[in-house]
Design a protein around this motif. Structure first.
Motif, PDB file in Angstrom:
ATOM      1  N   UNK A  80       0.824  -1.202   0.000  1.00 12.21           N
ATOM      2  CA  UNK A  80       0.000   0.000   0.000  1.00 12.21           C
ATOM      3  C   UNK A  80       0.864   1.260   0.000  1.00 12.21           C
ATOM      4  N   UNK A  81       0.294   2.326  -0.522  1.00 11.17           N
ATOM      5  CA  UNK A  81       1.024   3.579  -0.696  1.00 11.17           C
ATOM      6  C   UNK A  81       1.562   4.116   0.629  1.00 11.17           C
ATOM      7  N   UNK A  82       0.815   3.942   1.709  1.00 10.67           N
ATOM      8  CA  UNK A  82       1.281   4.421   3.009  1.00 10.67           C
ATOM      9  C   UNK A  82       2.602   3.783   3.414  1.00 10.67           C
ATOM     10  N   UNK A  83       2.845   2.572   2.950  1.00 12.21           N
ATOM     11  CA  UNK A  83       4.095   1.881   3.261  1.00 12.21           C
ATOM     12  C   UNK A  83       5.227   2.311   2.335  1.00 12.21           C
ATOM     13  N   UNK A  84       4.933   2.448   1.052  1.00 15.00           N
ATOM     14  CA  UNK A  84       5.999   2.685   0.075  1.00 15.00           C
ATOM     15  C   UNK A  84       6.243   4.154  -0.239  1.00 15.00           C
ATOM     16  N   UNK A  85       5.393   5.032   0.224  1.00 17.00           N
ATOM     17  CA  UNK A  85       5.526   6.439  -0.144  1.00 17.00           C
ATOM     18  C   UNK A  85       6.843   7.045   0.336  1.00 17.00           C
ATOM     19  N   UNK A  86       7.420   6.495   1.403  1.00 15.52           N
ATOM     20  CA  UNK A  86       8.664   7.034   1.950  1.00 15.52           C
ATOM     21  C   UNK A  86       9.893   6.257   1.499  1.00 15.52           C
ATOM     22  N   UNK A  87       9.708   5.305   0.577  1.00 16.12           N
ATOM     23  CA  UNK A  87      10.873   4.589   0.067  1.00 16.12           C
ATOM     24  C   UNK A  87      11.708   5.529  -0.804  1.00 16.12           C
ATOM     25  N   UNK A 119      10.770   8.915  -7.670  1.00 11.81           N
ATOM     26  CA  UNK A 119       9.699   8.734  -8.652  1.00 11.81           C
ATOM     27  C   UNK A 119      10.214   8.420 -10.057  1.00 11.81           C
ATOM     28  N   UNK A 120      11.510   8.141 -10.202  1.00  8.42           N
ATOM     29  CA  UNK A 120      12.029   7.879 -11.534  1.00  8.42           C
ATOM     30  C   UNK A 120      12.933   6.654 -11.560  1.00  8.42           C
ATOM     31  N   UNK A 267       6.407  10.189 -17.698  1.00  7.82           N
ATOM     32  CA  UNK A 267       5.814   9.228 -16.771  1.00  7.82           C
ATOM     33  C   UNK A 267       6.665   9.131 -15.506  1.00  7.82           C
ATOM     34  N   UNK A 268       5.989   9.141 -14.350  1.00  7.32           N
ATOM     35  CA  UNK A 268       6.678   9.014 -13.064  1.00  7.32           C
ATOM     36  C   UNK A 268       6.167   7.796 -12.314  1.00  7.32           C
ATOM     37  N   UNK A 269       6.907   7.419 -11.252  1.00  9.05           N
ATOM     38  CA  UNK A 269       6.653   6.156 -10.568  1.00  9.05           C
ATOM     39  C   UNK A 269       6.389   6.333  -9.075  1.00  9.05           C
ATOM     40  N   UNK A 270       5.958   5.218  -8.470  1.00  5.49           N
ATOM     41  CA  UNK A 270       5.559   5.182  -7.060  1.00  5.49           C
ATOM     42  C   UNK A 270       4.413   6.153  -6.780  1.00  5.49           C
ATOM     43  N   UNK A 271       3.436   6.167  -7.690  1.00 13.54           N
ATOM     44  CA  UNK A 271       2.228   6.951  -7.486  1.00 13.54           C
ATOM     45  C   UNK A 271       1.301   6.187  -6.539  1.00 13.54           C
ATOM     46  N   UNK A 272       0.312   6.869  -6.012  1.00 15.11           N
ATOM     47  CA  UNK A 272      -0.650   6.185  -5.152  1.00 15.11           C
ATOM     48  C   UNK A 272      -1.362   5.084  -5.937  1.00 15.11           C
ATOM     49  N   UNK A 273      -1.784   5.402  -7.153  1.00 20.42           N
ATOM     50  CA  UNK A 273      -2.293   4.380  -8.070  1.00 20.42           C
ATOM     51  C   UNK A 273      -1.166   4.015  -9.016  1.00 20.42           C
TER      52      UNK A 273
END
Length: 297
Positions: A80-87, A119-120, A267-273
């Motif tokens: 889930x994004x809450x886990x990976x958003x800070x990677x 994000x890249x 295009x960027x990565x690690x988006x919420x969707x």
């Protein structure tokens, strides 16, 4: 504050990713010889999954454990994004891109491994097991291809310099307006070709009188543009981040681009969707209409 990965560290991580892709390729090819006996299951989104997907995923995970970098895979658990958003960094993996091509034995499937910074994609590895063809890209180094890089190839003791001696920098073929007027090559999806894509390609005939369309599977299409054997890859149907990340690194470090079809933004990565927008792969100096500028019948 995150610790920056320097170029030498990126080179070592790239060698790790290539070794993982080769190992997974060996597993996949063993099963490819027995496709008539391979069990096919449908995932929640109705896309197919085989034993090859699972075994390739296990192989890549085990290979990359020693890097101590988080890994997100199409075949793994949902993160889930809450886990990976800070990677700050993570591996983004599609262990078998083009499962339909694997099942249909067209040979057009790949193993995709990307290293994402924020994000890249800063490293990309795309291995085509049937063709024994390896594409790889590293930020600050460029984009490369190695022919006949078989699944039996072992990288134990192989240095970055050794790998570079076998590699050819991309693009291998440089094409531009003069070549495009003689023949403009568009690569499209073999298994996910939308009618809007066909119509878009048809509309391009007013700009390029001699269009040749090449249907192909997996992220190999992105690599075709990066190496110069195709001029354009438009994609309208749905993809996920693991489908495109490794290929985008190969494309961008060959000085080309992957942009969304609506605004032509990167295009960027690690988006919420993790669903990608419609996109197009092209040389930076190629001017084409946006999807919204085309009148569809």
């Amino acid at each position: 504050m995150k610790e920056q990965i320097d170029v030498e560290h990126l080179q070592r991580l790239t060698l790790d990713a290539i070794a993982a892709a080769l190992s997974a390729g060996e597993v996949v090819m063993d099963l490819y010889q027995e496709t008539a006996e391979v069990e096919v299951k449908l995932k929640a989104d109705s896309t197919p999954r085989t034993e090859a997907d699972r075994k390739a995923d296990d192989c890549i995970r085990n290979s990359l454990l020693r890097t101590f970098i988080p890994l997100l895979s199409e075949e793994g658990r949902e993160v889930y994004y809450d886990e990976r958003r800070d990677w700050d960094y993570f591996w983004l993996v599609d262990p078998l891109d083009g499962t339909k091509e694997f099942i249909n034995t067209s040979g057009e499937f790949t193993i995709n491994i990307a290293l994402i910074e924020n994000v890249e994609a800063i490293v990309g590895v795309v291995f085509v097991p049937v063709q024994q063809k390896l594409y790889y890209a590293v930020r600050g180094e460029g984009s490369f291809c190695v022919e006949k890089f078989g699944v039996q190839t072992h990288l134990e003791g192989v240095s970055w310099a050794d790998l570079q001696k076998q590699s050819q920098r991309l693009p291998r073929v440089k094409r531009g307006p003069t070549e495009w007027q003689q023949e403009f090559v568009v690569t499209t999806s073999r298994s996910h070709l939308a009618e809007r894509t066909r119509e878009y390609v048809k509309k391009l005939s007013s700009m390029f009188p001699k269009i040749r369309e090449v249907e192909c599977g997996s992220s190999y299409k992105m690599c075709m543009v990066a190496e110069g054997t195709a001029d354009l890859y438009p994609r309208v149907t749905a993809t996920r981040e693991w489908d495109t990340a490794a290929g985008q690194a190969v494309v961008e470090m060959a000085d080309m681009e992957v942009v969304d079809f609506t605004h032509f933004g990167r295009l960027y990565y690690n988006k919420e969707s993790m669903v990608n927008p419609s996109f197009v792969v092209r040389p930076k100096f190629l001017t084409i209409p946006k999807l919204s500028q085309i009148e569809f019948e």
